[in-house]
Write a protein that holds these residues in place. Structure first.
Motif, PDB file in Angstrom:
ATOM      1  N   ASN B  24       9.749  -2.242  -7.942  1.00  0.00           N
ATOM      2  CA  ASN B  24      10.382  -3.266  -8.756  1.00  0.00           C
ATOM      3  C   ASN B  24      10.083  -4.670  -8.257  1.00  0.00           C
ATOM      4  O   ASN B  24      10.808  -5.613  -8.549  1.00  0.00           O
ATOM      5  CB  ASN B  24      11.887  -3.015  -8.806  1.00  0.00           C
ATOM      6  CG  ASN B  24      12.189  -1.751  -9.580  1.00  0.00           C
ATOM      7  OD1 ASN B  24      12.054  -1.717 -10.793  1.00  0.00           O
ATOM      8  ND2 ASN B  24      12.566  -0.694  -8.880  1.00  0.00           N
ATOM      9  N   GLY B  25       9.000  -4.774  -7.502  1.00  0.00           N
ATOM     10  CA  GLY B  25       8.545  -6.095  -7.116  1.00  0.00           C
ATOM     11  C   GLY B  25       9.223  -6.671  -5.894  1.00  0.00           C
ATOM     12  O   GLY B  25       9.094  -7.850  -5.607  1.00  0.00           O
ATOM     13  N   GLY B  26       9.938  -5.851  -5.118  1.00  0.00           N
ATOM     14  CA  GLY B  26      10.597  -6.355  -3.913  1.00  0.00           C
ATOM     15  C   GLY B  26       9.611  -6.490  -2.755  1.00  0.00           C
ATOM     16  O   GLY B  26       8.463  -6.038  -2.834  1.00  0.00           O
ATOM     17  N   ASN B  27      10.061  -7.086  -1.691  1.00  0.00           N
ATOM     18  CA  ASN B  27       9.210  -7.288  -0.520  1.00  0.00           C
ATOM     19  C   ASN B  27       9.250  -6.095   0.430  1.00  0.00           C
ATOM     20  O   ASN B  27      10.309  -5.586   0.741  1.00  0.00           O
ATOM     21  CB  ASN B  27       9.670  -8.535   0.238  1.00  0.00           C
ATOM     22  CG  ASN B  27       8.955  -9.770  -0.270  1.00  0.00           C
ATOM     23  OD1 ASN B  27       7.915  -9.664  -0.925  1.00  0.00           O
ATOM     24  ND2 ASN B  27       9.517 -10.923   0.010  1.00  0.00           N
ATOM     25  N   VAL B  28       8.081  -5.692   0.876  1.00  0.00           N
ATOM     26  CA  VAL B  28       7.992  -4.665   1.912  1.00  0.00           C
ATOM     27  C   VAL B  28       6.951  -5.122   2.929  1.00  0.00           C
ATOM     28  O   VAL B  28       6.132  -5.986   2.629  1.00  0.00           O
ATOM     29  CB  VAL B  28       7.558  -3.302   1.335  1.00  0.00           C
ATOM     30  CG1 VAL B  28       8.682  -2.682   0.529  1.00  0.00           C
ATOM     31  CG2 VAL B  28       6.317  -3.435   0.487  1.00  0.00           C
ATOM     32  N   LEU B  29       6.986  -4.550   4.091  1.00  0.00           N
ATOM     33  CA  LEU B  29       6.005  -4.913   5.110  1.00  0.00           C
ATOM     34  C   LEU B  29       4.605  -4.629   4.594  1.00  0.00           C
ATOM     35  O   LEU B  29       4.380  -3.618   3.919  1.00  0.00           O
ATOM     36  CB  LEU B  29       6.248  -4.107   6.390  1.00  0.00           C
ATOM     37  CG  LEU B  29       7.497  -4.479   7.188  1.00  0.00           C
ATOM     38  CD1 LEU B  29       7.592  -3.612   8.438  1.00  0.00           C
ATOM     39  CD2 LEU B  29       7.464  -5.959   7.553  1.00  0.00           C
ATOM     40  N   PRO B  30       3.663  -5.500   4.956  1.00  0.00           N
ATOM     41  CA  PRO B  30       2.275  -5.356   4.492  1.00  0.00           C
ATOM     42  C   PRO B  30       1.738  -3.954   4.718  1.00  0.00           C
ATOM     43  O   PRO B  30       1.110  -3.375   3.834  1.00  0.00           O
ATOM     44  CB  PRO B  30       1.520  -6.380   5.337  1.00  0.00           C
ATOM     45  CG  PRO B  30       2.542  -7.407   5.704  1.00  0.00           C
ATOM     46  CD  PRO B  30       3.863  -6.706   5.761  1.00  0.00           C
ATOM     47  N   GLU B  31       1.982  -3.383   5.905  1.00  0.00           N
ATOM     48  CA  GLU B  31       1.419  -2.055   6.166  1.00  0.00           C
ATOM     49  C   GLU B  31       2.044  -1.005   5.247  1.00  0.00           C
ATOM     50  O   GLU B  31       1.381  -0.087   4.803  1.00  0.00           O
ATOM     51  CB  GLU B  31       1.610  -1.669   7.627  1.00  0.00           C
ATOM     52  CG  GLU B  31       3.052  -1.775   8.098  1.00  0.00           C
ATOM     53  CD  GLU B  31       3.258  -1.108   9.451  1.00  0.00           C
ATOM     54  OE1 GLU B  31       3.694  -1.801  10.369  1.00  0.00           O
ATOM     55  OE2 GLU B  31       2.972   0.117   9.569  1.00  0.00           O
ATOM     56  N   ASN B  32       3.336  -1.174   4.974  1.00  0.00           N
ATOM     57  CA  ASN B  32       3.980  -0.238   4.057  1.00  0.00           C
ATOM     58  C   ASN B  32       3.436  -0.394   2.642  1.00  0.00           C
ATOM     59  O   ASN B  32       3.220   0.588   1.930  1.00  0.00           O
ATOM     60  CB  ASN B  32       5.492  -0.463   4.056  1.00  0.00           C
ATOM     61  CG  ASN B  32       6.110   0.032   5.347  1.00  0.00           C
ATOM     62  OD1 ASN B  32       5.531   0.886   6.031  1.00  0.00           O
ATOM     63  ND2 ASN B  32       7.249  -0.522   5.693  1.00  0.00           N
TER      64      ASN B  32
END
Lengths: 334, 334
Positions: B24-32
């Motif tokens: 849904n467009g939220g932020n996650v860590l780049p690696e994730n």
DNA sequence: CTGTTAGCGCTTTCAG
DNA sequence: CTGAAAGCGCTAACAG
């Protein structure tokens, strides 16, 4: 906000299981049935199709994806498809590809994600890649009117090549030798109908100068432009075969703007009789497709696939036959 | 069969919450993010819109319900509506009422049960009863082209009465006094346009004999039949005003089958310029509606309602203006 | 930023 | 015939 099954439970004292059973046509005690009917009416209860679909994985809904909602051809098809599907208790989701492969692919995914039970497509793409999501989800697809290049699919259409070939007899038997064609080069039907035209000319031993072969866009403007150009040639054809509705429209329009008269100066044979031919003077000779039958056969085929999903039978191709609408647009040459 | 969020969890080791957030467009860590993208691609994961809709109670989908999918007018509207909605990231569900109030009511319920976020309707019914399920479910509705008799609703349309009134000037200023009208008596627009016609005649102090007032079905056949009858009158009108596309079509066809010529013997003023006018000789004078703008305004209005659901503001009626398409179908009388 | 958990409203075993 | 309970796939607090 809207009432749920639990509201009904509160009102009737019955369990959700019983209520669900009733909603799906199961048997309940007469007195319970009465209570249920009253509660449903009072609460204005409507089944939440999302929840139902989530658990059953069926939605009793089929998707129809057409290359352009604006086209009268598709409008007619959609009407017949809708009638047939509604008769079977299926809801219909119509999507417009806007003549755009990107939009088409996206719309197909949309339909698959909405968990439709099956999809009918009049495609804009030539290859079957865009159907992949449906295949992975096990959603059956039936094509209409147009085939795809790379693979066999369930498809209901006319034998375009043969229909064009046969129609050409009308011109040939009336003594025409200098015959031009205006067709769409962009989609399956246009290409096939052009082949039929060429078959007929070749069999009759007639040459087809390049200038008599207008293969371009599927658009009224293209028909208009092409006809204008044909009439400006040094050696003007005596007859023109137009291979779809839009092109026929444009060509008629073009002739009207010149001093040429149909059929006296130029004979015309068109494709797809969709109301318009009736307002145009003279009445056009037309190749007519069985729109209603085509729609009904497509629905029938789709239903077979939806029901008998177990039977992984090979693709079926249904070919329907066309007829010729008589008119006054062809002159008999000496 | 299709992959779910849990398959992604298994593949990435992340929790469903994180995955959902990413989707849904939220932020996650780049690696994730990288892991997720890989898994989604590999599994061909697609969101199950049913499940999503069930919990959010929003589907980012709007329904469009038209009185007839076969009508070119609606086809054009649908195209513009689809474009505007897609631009906003909304999916579109199109439904056909088949000119039938029963089917219309049923289709509306269908859309509500599919949990569309809003509905645009070009209605066949005259009363708002059929909209009840939408109201109960809190689904905003915007009408197009046609109002309802019993209540104010959000609606985008032209000022039909005024448009007809103004258009009549064309005939009056060209010296016509014996003017007939052919209109639909079955729906809002036809009735309003007829009123505009009568307003103009009254203001000009001209009589309108009953025989000059043809109010019937919204159909090509009706236009055809009516025009034939008008031309058979003892006192044939010098001009005819036709108040919709289908009727205009039929009337043109009828004239062509007689010895009357337009504009020499009979002047004509039509409504809705949908391609056809361009193939007909002579070119028709036409009242033209701003189809694209109408669609865009309707979408805009609907979006306001969807977003600002809290604001229970009163119904908005948006009136757009028409223009006159010039032609050669009106003769100047001495 | 991530994970746990509790439902959304419905159907569907499986007992009773 | 009826009811209790599990769970469809996802989002949305809430804690961590």
């Amino acid at each position: 906000m809207p009432a749920t099954i639990r509201d009904i439970r509160r009102m009737t004292g019955l369990s959700v299981a019983t209520i669900s059973k009733y909603l799906n046509g199961g048997n309940v005690l007469p007195e319970n049935r009465t209570k249920l009917e009253a509660a449903i009416r009072e609460l204005h209860y409507e089944v939440n199709e999302l929840a139902r679909g989530l658990v059953t994985n069926r939605t009793r809904t089929v998707g129809v994806l057409v290359y352009s909602i604006e086209s009268l051809f598709n409008g007619t098809l959609l009407r017949y498809l809708g009638e047939a599907l509604r008769r079977l208790g299926y809801g219909v989701l119509i999507c417009d590809s806007c003549e755009d492969e990107e939009v088409e692919a996206q719309s197909l995914r949309f339909l698959v994600n909405k968990k439709v039970d099956g999809i009918i497509v009049v495609p804009v793409s030539h290859r079957s890649d865009f159907l992949q999501p449906a295949r992975e989800a096990g959603v059956p697809v039936v094509l209409m009117d147009r085939s795809l290049d790379d693979e066999e699919h369930d498809c209901v259409k006319i034998d375009n090549r043969m229909a064009a070939f046969r129609a050409m007899r009308l011109l040939l038997e009336n003594g025409h030798r200098k015959i031009a064609v205006i067709c769409s080069a962009c989609e399956y039907t246009g290409v096939e109908r052009c082949k039929g035209f060429l078959d007929a000319m070749e069999q009759a031993g007639l040459p087809v100068p390049d200038a008599y072969r207008r293969c371009g866009r599927h658009a009224m403007e293209y028909g208009y432009q092409s006809m204008k150009e044909l009439l400006r040639l040094e050696d003007v054809p005596t007859a023109v075969f137009m291979t779809n509705y839009e092109i026929t429209l444009g060509a008629v329009m073009a002739v009207k703007e010149t001093t040429y008269r149909c059929p006296d100066d130029i004979s015309m044979l068109g494709f797809d009789d969709l109301i318009l031919s009736q307002v145009v003077e003279p009445k056009m000779y037309m190749v007519v497709q069985p729109m209603k039958e085509m729609s009904e056969r497509a629905v029938e085929l789709l239903m077979q696939r939806i029901r008998g999903r177990e039977a992984e039978e090979p693709p079926v191709e249904i070919l329907l036959s066309t007829r010729i609408q008589e008119g006054n647009s062809i002159r008999r040459l000496a």
